[in-house]
Scaffold this active site. Structure first.
Site, PDB file in Angstrom:
ATOM      1  N   GLY A  77       0.832  -1.202   0.000  1.00 13.32           N
ATOM      2  CA  GLY A  77       0.000   0.000   0.000  1.00 13.32           C
ATOM      3  C   GLY A  77       0.867   1.253   0.000  1.00 13.32           C
ATOM      4  N   ARG A 131       1.284  -5.293  -5.272  1.00 16.45           N
ATOM      5  CA  ARG A 131       1.483  -6.447  -4.393  1.00 16.45           C
ATOM      6  C   ARG A 131       1.685  -7.629  -5.343  1.00 16.45           C
ATOM      7  NH1 ARG A 131      -2.850  -3.781  -0.859  1.00 16.45           N
ATOM      8  NH2 ARG A 131      -1.643  -3.032   0.885  1.00 16.45           N
ATOM      9  N   ASP A 155       4.963  -4.782   6.047  1.00 17.30           N
ATOM     10  CA  ASP A 155       5.120  -6.215   6.316  1.00 17.30           C
ATOM     11  C   ASP A 155       5.409  -7.110   5.117  1.00 17.30           C
ATOM     12  OD1 ASP A 155       4.749  -6.408   8.906  1.00 17.30           O
ATOM     13  OD2 ASP A 155       2.901  -7.594   8.834  1.00 17.30           O
ATOM     14  N   GLY A 156       4.512  -7.028   4.129  1.00 19.81           N
ATOM     15  CA  GLY A 156       4.603  -7.887   2.944  1.00 19.81           C
ATOM     16  C   GLY A 156       5.882  -7.612   2.174  1.00 19.81           C
ATOM     17  N   THR A 164       4.212   2.850   5.576  1.00 17.84           N
ATOM     18  CA  THR A 164       2.821   2.396   5.655  1.00 17.84           C
ATOM     19  C   THR A 164       2.066   3.313   6.600  1.00 17.84           C
ATOM     20  OG1 THR A 164       1.322   0.705   6.555  1.00 17.84           O
ATOM     21  CG2 THR A 164       3.574   0.638   7.357  1.00 17.84           C
ATOM     22  N   ASP A 199      -0.202   2.403   8.487  1.00 21.87           N
ATOM     23  CA  ASP A 199      -0.713   1.626   9.634  1.00 21.87           C
ATOM     24  C   ASP A 199       0.145   1.736  10.900  1.00 21.87           C
ATOM     25  OD1 ASP A 199      -2.621   0.766   7.850  1.00 21.87           O
ATOM     26  OD2 ASP A 199      -1.592  -1.117   7.400  1.00 21.87           O
ATOM     27  N   ASP A 228       2.384  -0.252  11.852  1.00 21.06           N
ATOM     28  CA  ASP A 228       2.378  -1.580  12.486  1.00 21.06           C
ATOM     29  C   ASP A 228       3.703  -2.331  12.292  1.00 21.06           C
ATOM     30  OD1 ASP A 228       2.109  -1.879   9.772  1.00 21.06           O
ATOM     31  OD2 ASP A 228       0.554  -3.419   9.868  1.00 21.06           O
ATOM     32  N   MET A 242      -8.695   3.060   8.732  1.00 17.35           N
ATOM     33  CA  MET A 242      -7.801   1.964   8.323  1.00 17.35           C
ATOM     34  C   MET A 242      -6.834   1.591   9.444  1.00 17.35           C
ATOM     35  SD  MET A 242      -6.738   2.532   4.369  1.00 17.35           S
ATOM     36  CE  MET A 242      -7.794   1.954   3.053  1.00 17.35           C
ATOM     37  N   ARG A 247      -5.406  -1.910   9.168  1.00 15.51           N
ATOM     38  CA  ARG A 247      -5.327  -3.374   9.040  1.00 15.51           C
ATOM     39  C   ARG A 247      -5.570  -4.014  10.404  1.00 15.51           C
ATOM     40  NH1 ARG A 247      -3.430  -6.082   4.520  1.00 15.51           N
ATOM     41  NH2 ARG A 247      -2.383  -4.289   3.670  1.00 15.51           N
ATOM     42  N   LYS A 266     -25.690  11.457  30.443  1.00 13.01           N
ATOM     43  CA  LYS A 266     -24.897  12.638  30.819  1.00 13.01           C
ATOM     44  C   LYS A 266     -25.236  13.848  29.956  1.00 13.01           C
ATOM     45  CE  LYS A 266     -20.825  10.288  32.540  1.00 13.01           C
ATOM     46  NZ  LYS A 266     -19.611   9.650  32.012  1.00 13.01           N
TER      47      LYS A 266
HETATM   48  O1  F6P Z   1      -1.590  -1.235   4.747  1.00 12.49           O
HETATM   49  C1  F6P Z   1      -2.182  -0.064   4.341  1.00 12.49           C
HETATM   50  C2  F6P Z   1      -3.662  -0.265   4.103  1.00 12.49           C
HETATM   51  O2  F6P Z   1      -4.204   0.963   3.677  1.00 12.49           O
HETATM   52  C3  F6P Z   1      -4.427  -0.830   5.304  1.00 12.49           C
HETATM   53  O3  F6P Z   1      -4.733   0.146   6.263  1.00 12.49           O
HETATM   54  C4  F6P Z   1      -5.645  -1.403   4.627  1.00 12.49           C
HETATM   55  O4  F6P Z   1      -6.177  -2.464   5.369  1.00 12.49           O
HETATM   56  C5  F6P Z   1      -5.083  -1.918   3.306  1.00 12.49           C
HETATM   57  O5  F6P Z   1      -3.876  -1.220   3.081  1.00 12.49           O
HETATM   58  C6  F6P Z   1      -6.000  -1.735   2.133  1.00 12.49           C
HETATM   59  O6  F6P Z   1      -5.414  -2.371   1.048  1.00 12.49           O
HETATM   60  P1  F6P Z   1      -5.866  -2.128  -0.457  1.00 12.49           P
HETATM   61  O7  F6P Z   1      -5.354  -0.790  -0.880  1.00 12.49           O
HETATM   62  O8  F6P Z   1      -5.214  -3.236  -1.205  1.00 12.49           O
HETATM   63  O9  F6P Z   1      -7.351  -2.168  -0.472  1.00 12.49           O
END
Ligand code: F6P
Length: 328
Positions: free
Chosen positions: A15, A76, A107-108, A130, A132, A134, A174, A176, A216
């Site tokens: 991504g 990818r 990651d990938g 990324t 994320d 992560d 987003m 992941r 509240k």
């Molecule tokens: O890893 C980045 C990300 O945007 C994630 O937050 C999300 O789950 C994923 O890629 C979406 O992937 P794609 O662009 O292949 O739909």
């Protein structure tokens, strides 16, 4: 003895993330600075397999530091997961006289790079790109800060309409399997509840919390839901479920989607990308390989690609507490 490295290739994979262009620019310019040729590989590992290469000079990367996406494009690649694909990629690198590779992604991307190093002992350094956040071994990934700012800006806008109509909004962000975007934007945009995969709030607690909010005197509410949240329902089903429990609630669901990945990178992402791009080239020229460059306590550090992939960043417990306290 190791052969001298005269040519370094750079690719972006997985991504895209805002700041990838700033990282490409830094890699290219560090190569120029250290008098090494630089080759841009288009469409990530797929371009490596297909020999989609272009020599990049310092001027080729002018005026891209402020641009979102990646000028090298991203993909990818399924072919790179096969032995034949990787063999073709190695052949192309050798044919082109490329001595080392910088991979920018998540990651990938790093998993593919690690496999390639194991099979061909080819020098590779990773840069974490990324939204994320992560990836283990860096306090921040390139693109994360920009995504946070984009999401907060959008939630602020949703809040205007939510409060005008006394509505309850579920906003999916987003990330992941990681809740960093949700937790930080939830705090930053003043959400009433934040649902993240790392902490199973459970439906009952969510229902209780919404009841309390109403008691509240809150007339509108924002619930930020991380896409990987494990409450067991997708965000639309969650909205329907809450509607059954509170039929008088006016509920809306917003999935922010890919807008979170676009836009001009923040200054913080540009600086991070520039530092990591330069560091990646320097580490390669120093004969490092199999590591990712990252930022820890504002210092450039390295971590093994295997660790960067396998280990998880913990969610900051103090942030969870702040979220709870500030949403009373
Ligand atoms: O890893 C980045 C990300 O945007 C994630 O937050 C999300 O789950 C994923 O890629 C979406 O992937 P794609 O662009 O292949 O739909």
């Amino acid at each position: 003895m190791n052969e001298p490295i005269n040519k370094i290739a750079v690719l972006t994979s997985g991504g895209d993330a805002p700041g990838m262009n700033a990282a490409i620019r830094a890699v290219v310019r560090a190569c120029t600075y250290y008098r090494v040729d630089c080759i841009g590989v288009y469409r990530g590992y797929q371009g490596l397999i297909e020999g989609d290469f272009k020599e990049l000079s310092a001027r080729h990367v002018s005026n891209i530091i402020n641009k979102g996406g990646t000028i090298l494009k991203s993909a990818r690649s399924k072919d790179f997961m096969t032995e034949e694909g990787r063999a073709k990629a190695y052949e192309n690198l050798k044919k082109e006289g490329i001595g080392a590779l910088v991979i920018i992604g998540g990651d990938g991307t790093f998993t593919g790079g690690l496999k390639f190093i194991q099979e061909y002992n080819f020098p590779i350094i990773g840069i974490p790109g990324t939204i994320d956040n992560d990836i283990y071994g860096t306090d921040r990934t390139i693109g994360y800060d920009t995504a946070l700012n984009t999401v907060v800006e959008v939630i602020d806008k949703i809040r205007d309409t939510a409060s005008s109509h006394n509505r309850l909004f579920f906003i999916e962000v987003m990330g992941r399997d990681a809740g960093f975007i949700a937790l930080n934007t939830g705090i930053g945009a003043g959400a009433e509840e934040i649902l993240i995969p790392e902490k199973d709030l459970g439906l009952d607690r969510l229902v209780e919390s919404l009841k309390t909010s109403k008691e509240k005197g809150k007339t509108s509410s924002i619930v930020v839901v991380s896409e990987g949240d494990k409450i067991g329902k997708n965000v639309f089903e969650l909205g329907d479920h809450i509607k059954e429990i509170f039929p008088d609630y006016d509920i809306r669901v917003s999935v922010l989607g890919h807008m979170q990945r676009g836009g001009s990178p923040s200054c913080s992402d540009r600086v991070l990308a520039s530092r990591l791009g330069v560091a990646a080239v320097e580490y390669l020229l120093d004969r490092s390989s199999g590591v990712m460059v990252g930022i820890t306590n504002n210092q450039v550090t390295t971590v093994g690609l295997n660790k960067a992939i396998k280990m998880n960043n913990d969610i900051d417990k103090e942030l969870l507490k702040v979220a709870e306290i500030t949403s009373v």
